[in-house]
Design a protein around this motif. Structure first.
Motif, PDB file in Angstrom:
ATOM      1  N   LEU A 173      59.877  36.140  31.214  1.00  0.00           N
ATOM      2  CA  LEU A 173      58.892  35.185  30.721  1.00  0.00           C
ATOM      3  C   LEU A 173      58.300  34.350  31.855  1.00  0.00           C
ATOM      4  O   LEU A 173      57.179  33.859  31.751  1.00  0.00           O
ATOM      5  N   GLY A 174      59.060  34.191  32.944  1.00  0.00           N
ATOM      6  CA  GLY A 174      58.553  33.464  34.109  1.00  0.00           C
ATOM      7  C   GLY A 174      57.743  34.330  35.050  1.00  0.00           C
ATOM      8  O   GLY A 174      57.316  33.857  36.116  1.00  0.00           O
ATOM      9  N   ASN A 175      57.526  35.577  34.694  1.00  0.00           N
ATOM     10  CA  ASN A 175      56.638  36.466  35.452  1.00  0.00           C
ATOM     11  C   ASN A 175      55.368  36.622  34.632  1.00  0.00           C
ATOM     12  O   ASN A 175      55.332  37.370  33.658  1.00  0.00           O
ATOM     13  N   ARG A 176      54.333  35.916  35.041  1.00  0.00           N
ATOM     14  CA  ARG A 176      53.142  35.740  34.219  1.00  0.00           C
ATOM     15  C   ARG A 176      51.964  36.575  34.723  1.00  0.00           C
ATOM     16  O   ARG A 176      51.657  36.580  35.920  1.00  0.00           O
ATOM     17  N   LEU A 177      51.338  37.251  33.775  1.00  0.00           N
ATOM     18  CA  LEU A 177      50.064  37.901  34.036  1.00  0.00           C
ATOM     19  C   LEU A 177      48.966  37.009  33.459  1.00  0.00           C
ATOM     20  O   LEU A 177      49.247  36.089  32.672  1.00  0.00           O
ATOM     21  N   LEU A 178      47.732  37.293  33.829  1.00  0.00           N
ATOM     22  CA  LEU A 178      46.646  36.382  33.510  1.00  0.00           C
ATOM     23  C   LEU A 178      45.606  37.027  32.597  1.00  0.00           C
ATOM     24  O   LEU A 178      45.197  38.169  32.826  1.00  0.00           O
ATOM     25  N   ILE A 179      45.208  36.300  31.582  1.00  0.00           N
ATOM     26  CA  ILE A 179      44.035  36.680  30.801  1.00  0.00           C
ATOM     27  C   ILE A 179      42.836  35.978  31.434  1.00  0.00           C
ATOM     28  O   ILE A 179      42.857  34.754  31.620  1.00  0.00           O
ATOM     29  N   ILE A 180      41.824  36.751  31.775  1.00  0.00           N
ATOM     30  CA  ILE A 180      40.655  36.210  32.463  1.00  0.00           C
ATOM     31  C   ILE A 180      39.381  36.699  31.775  1.00  0.00           C
ATOM     32  O   ILE A 180      39.426  37.562  30.892  1.00  0.00           O
ATOM     33  N   ARG A 181      38.256  36.152  32.185  1.00  0.00           N
ATOM     34  CA  ARG A 181      36.973  36.685  31.737  1.00  0.00           C
ATOM     35  C   ARG A 181      36.664  37.951  32.539  1.00  0.00           C
ATOM     36  O   ARG A 181      36.891  37.994  33.759  1.00  0.00           O
ATOM     37  N   LYS A 182      36.191  38.964  31.871  1.00  0.00           N
ATOM     38  CA  LYS A 182      35.857  40.216  32.556  1.00  0.00           C
ATOM     39  C   LYS A 182      34.869  39.981  33.695  1.00  0.00           C
ATOM     40  O   LYS A 182      34.941  40.639  34.741  1.00  0.00           O
ATOM     41  N   ALA A 183      33.985  39.040  33.520  1.00  0.00           N
ATOM     42  CA  ALA A 183      32.973  38.763  34.542  1.00  0.00           C
ATOM     43  C   ALA A 183      33.581  38.206  35.827  1.00  0.00           C
ATOM     44  O   ALA A 183      32.942  38.248  36.890  1.00  0.00           O
ATOM     45  N   ASP A 184      34.835  37.699  35.760  1.00  0.00           N
ATOM     46  CA  ASP A 184      35.491  37.107  36.932  1.00  0.00           C
ATOM     47  C   ASP A 184      36.461  38.052  37.621  1.00  0.00           C
ATOM     48  O   ASP A 184      37.209  37.633  38.514  1.00  0.00           O
ATOM     49  N   GLU A 185      36.460  39.319  37.241  1.00  0.00           N
ATOM     50  CA  GLU A 185      37.446  40.258  37.788  1.00  0.00           C
ATOM     51  C   GLU A 185      37.382  40.330  39.309  1.00  0.00           C
ATOM     52  O   GLU A 185      38.417  40.306  39.995  1.00  0.00           O
ATOM     53  N   THR A 186      36.193  40.412  39.861  1.00  0.00           N
ATOM     54  CA  THR A 186      36.039  40.494  41.323  1.00  0.00           C
ATOM     55  C   THR A 186      36.509  39.204  41.986  1.00  0.00           C
ATOM     56  O   THR A 186      37.127  39.233  43.063  1.00  0.00           O
ATOM     57  N   ARG A 187      36.263  38.088  41.365  1.00  0.00           N
ATOM     58  CA  ARG A 187      36.688  36.794  41.899  1.00  0.00           C
ATOM     59  C   ARG A 187      38.193  36.721  42.027  1.00  0.00           C
ATOM     60  O   ARG A 187      38.728  36.245  43.044  1.00  0.00           O
ATOM     61  N   PHE A 188      38.912  37.194  41.021  1.00  0.00           N
ATOM     62  CA  PHE A 188      40.380  37.178  41.064  1.00  0.00           C
ATOM     63  C   PHE A 188      40.923  38.185  42.074  1.00  0.00           C
ATOM     64  O   PHE A 188      41.970  37.962  42.678  1.00  0.00           O
ATOM     65  N   ALA A 189      40.212  39.282  42.257  1.00  0.00           N
ATOM     66  CA  ALA A 189      40.669  40.314  43.198  1.00  0.00           C
ATOM     67  C   ALA A 189      40.651  39.817  44.643  1.00  0.00           C
ATOM     68  O   ALA A 189      41.313  40.403  45.513  1.00  0.00           O
ATOM     69  N   LYS A 190      39.940  38.744  44.913  1.00  0.00           N
ATOM     70  CA  LYS A 190      39.845  38.209  46.281  1.00  0.00           C
ATOM     71  C   LYS A 190      40.974  37.231  46.599  1.00  0.00           C
ATOM     72  O   LYS A 190      41.113  36.795  47.738  1.00  0.00           O
ATOM     73  N   ASP A 240      39.744  29.001  33.967  1.00  0.00           N
ATOM     74  CA  ASP A 240      39.522  30.350  34.497  1.00  0.00           C
ATOM     75  C   ASP A 240      40.553  31.390  34.071  1.00  0.00           C
ATOM     76  O   ASP A 240      40.278  32.586  34.120  1.00  0.00           O
ATOM     77  N   TYR A 241      41.745  30.967  33.695  1.00  0.00           N
ATOM     78  CA  TYR A 241      42.770  31.948  33.304  1.00  0.00           C
ATOM     79  C   TYR A 241      43.790  31.315  32.369  1.00  0.00           C
ATOM     80  O   TYR A 241      44.003  30.103  32.374  1.00  0.00           O
ATOM     81  N   LEU A 242      44.414  32.173  31.593  1.00  0.00           N
ATOM     82  CA  LEU A 242      45.518  31.801  30.717  1.00  0.00           C
ATOM     83  C   LEU A 242      46.700  32.674  31.116  1.00  0.00           C
ATOM     84  O   LEU A 242      46.621  33.907  31.046  1.00  0.00           O
ATOM     85  N   ALA A 243      47.782  32.060  31.579  1.00  0.00           N
ATOM     86  CA  ALA A 243      48.957  32.795  32.058  1.00  0.00           C
ATOM     87  C   ALA A 243      49.976  32.946  30.939  1.00  0.00           C
ATOM     88  O   ALA A 243      50.409  31.954  30.355  1.00  0.00           O
ATOM     89  N   LEU A 244      50.367  34.201  30.658  1.00  0.00           N
ATOM     90  CA  LEU A 244      51.357  34.485  29.622  1.00  0.00           C
ATOM     91  C   LEU A 244      52.414  35.435  30.174  1.00  0.00           C
ATOM     92  O   LEU A 244      52.174  36.173  31.134  1.00  0.00           O
ATOM     93  N   GLY A 245      53.596  35.425  29.555  1.00  0.00           N
ATOM     94  CA  GLY A 245      54.679  36.299  29.981  1.00  0.00           C
ATOM     95  C   GLY A 245      54.248  37.762  29.959  1.00  0.00           C
ATOM     96  O   GLY A 245      53.524  38.190  29.049  1.00  0.00           O
ATOM     97  N   ALA A 246      54.700  38.520  30.950  1.00  0.00           N
ATOM     98  CA  ALA A 246      54.281  39.915  31.071  1.00  0.00           C
ATOM     99  C   ALA A 246      54.614  40.726  29.828  1.00  0.00           C
ATOM    100  O   ALA A 246      53.889  41.655  29.466  1.00  0.00           O
ATOM    101  N   GLN A 247      55.703  40.358  29.148  1.00  0.00           N
ATOM    102  CA  GLN A 247      56.147  41.125  27.984  1.00  0.00           C
ATOM    103  C   GLN A 247      55.338  40.805  26.733  1.00  0.00           C
ATOM    104  O   GLN A 247      55.404  41.539  25.745  1.00  0.00           O
ATOM    105  N   GLU A 248      54.563  39.742  26.757  1.00  0.00           N
ATOM    106  CA  GLU A 248      53.851  39.305  25.555  1.00  0.00           C
ATOM    107  C   GLU A 248      52.344  39.364  25.663  1.00  0.00           C
ATOM    108  O   GLU A 248      51.632  39.304  24.649  1.00  0.00           O
ATOM    109  N   ILE A 249      51.820  39.510  26.877  1.00  0.00           N
ATOM    110  CA  ILE A 249      50.392  39.292  27.089  1.00  0.00           C
ATOM    111  C   ILE A 249      49.515  40.304  26.370  1.00  0.00           C
ATOM    112  O   ILE A 249      48.451  39.968  25.835  1.00  0.00           O
TER     113      ILE A 249
END
Length: 357
Positions: A173-190, A240-249
């Motif tokens: 649960l402390g390993n979080r992935l992010l829900i983002i806007r699709k339009a910001d994908e390149t921004r997060f990749a940097k 810009d993002y919502l962080a949720l546990g990897a198992q639940e996202i």
């Protein structure tokens, strides 16, 4: 015995209270000591008193009786008086075998039931359908309305209700992935460093411990008291993002479908913050039973088997590609020193990963 019964029935007409006081004052110390259980059942049957009510009444009556006779019998009867007081004090209402929980999620609920089964406790789980935020759950637990719930931990939470310190998700649960806007994908990749990440704004539920952790690490955070509000707030650009546990996202995003949102494939936000079962302070025996059951599962290997099967851990590792992500590690300043970090069997190995460079 027949004499006592005759007298009891005769005095019923003048009030049942008189019967009880007559029994206690006319019965000898020896008889009460030997026949406490018999008299308890007899008196409760006559009066209709509940066990709890009888306990209070009996203790009060017995104490008064012994106090009145202490001057004349202090030397000869002191041992017997102590024995009777001890016997009366052990007349208690039975511990409820029904427990009320707010837990609805399959894994957590199944784990709770299995832990209780392993502890041979005989508890029956009753789910509460009312939706509650974490603040409300704590309040209900303190009041005794809710017996057990689950949550990511915090020092304040562990000091308020009873934690069962076995991480339910092995740290996942402390390993979080992010829900983002699709339009910001390149921004997060940097994003490569913590400094890069601090340029992005997080969204969080105000009641979740995560909000405090992010803020303590200097990350900008926008909060909402309603979790469901976070999705339209994200799409609308409030953060810009919502962080949720990897198992639940995955399931969480699917339950709030929005074509403008996606799960980021580049960043792993990581911090040590386990989730536990938390038990009402009014039910310490329940906390002990849950802990005993979980420890049995951990030592026997069934915890890992059930965890891997129900949370589909192999599939999650393949899809999340943790080792290929840039890892942003945060400190957890509020983590209790009692957190069982040294017990390697309770954690996944994600915290030792190096991640992408």
């Amino acid at each position: 015995m027949a004499i006592h019964l005759t007298v009891a029935m005769r005095v019923i007409a003048t009030g049942m209270t008189s019967v009880i006081r007559y029994v206690f004052t006319r019965t000898t110390t020896l008889i009460i000591t030997k026949r406490a259980a018999c008299w308890s059942l007899f008196i409760m049957a006559l009066t209709g008193l509940s066990t709890a009510a009888f306990t209070v009444f009996a203790a009060d009556t017995a104490s008064s009786h012994f106090a009145a006779n202490s001057n004349s019998n202090s030397n000869s009867n002191s041992g017997s008086s102590d024995a009777i007081k001890s016997d009366v004090s052990h007349i208690q209402a039975p511990i409820s075998k029904t427990i009320v929980t707010t837990i609805q999620q399959t894994w957590q609920l199944n784990l709770l039931k299995e832990a209780l089964r392993r502890s041979d406790s005989g508890y029956q789980v009753q789910q509460m359908s009312t939706q509650m935020n974490q603040k409300r759950k704590v309040e209900e637990a303190l009041a005794g309305t809710v017996d057990v719930f689950w949550s990511m931990t915090s020092k304040e939470l562990e000091e308020t209700v009873l934690p069962v310190r076995i991480p339910l998700f092995k740290g996942l649960l402390g390993n979080r992935l992010l829900i983002i806007r699709k339009a910001d994908e390149t921004r997060f990749a940097k994003v490569k460093t913590m400094a890069d990440f601090r340029q992005l704004k997080a969204g969080q539920n105000r009641y979740w411990p995560d909000a405090t952790i992010l803020e303590a690490n200097g990350l900008p955070v926008v909060t909402s008291y309603q979790y469901t509000n976070l999705y339209p707030m994200l799409e609308g650009g409030r953060f810009d993002y919502l962080a949720l546990g990897a198992q639940e996202i995955g399931e969480e995003l699917a339950s709030h479908p929005d074509p403008a949102l996606k799960v980021d494939s580049h960043i792993l936000l990581q911090y040590r913050s386990p989730a536990y079962f938390f038990v009402s302070p009014k039910r310490p025996e329940l906390a002990a039973a849950i802990l005993a059951g979980l420890e049995s599962m951990v030592s026997g290997g069934s915890f890992d088997e059930m965890f891997n099967r129900e949370l589909k851990i192999e599939q999650l590792y393949r899809e999340a590609k943790f080792e290929q992500r840039v890892i942003i590690r945060l400190d957890t300043p509020d983590l209790s020193p009692l957190t069982p970090i040294e017990r390697k069997e309770l954690w996944l190995d994600l915290f030792s990963m190096q991640g992408a460079k």
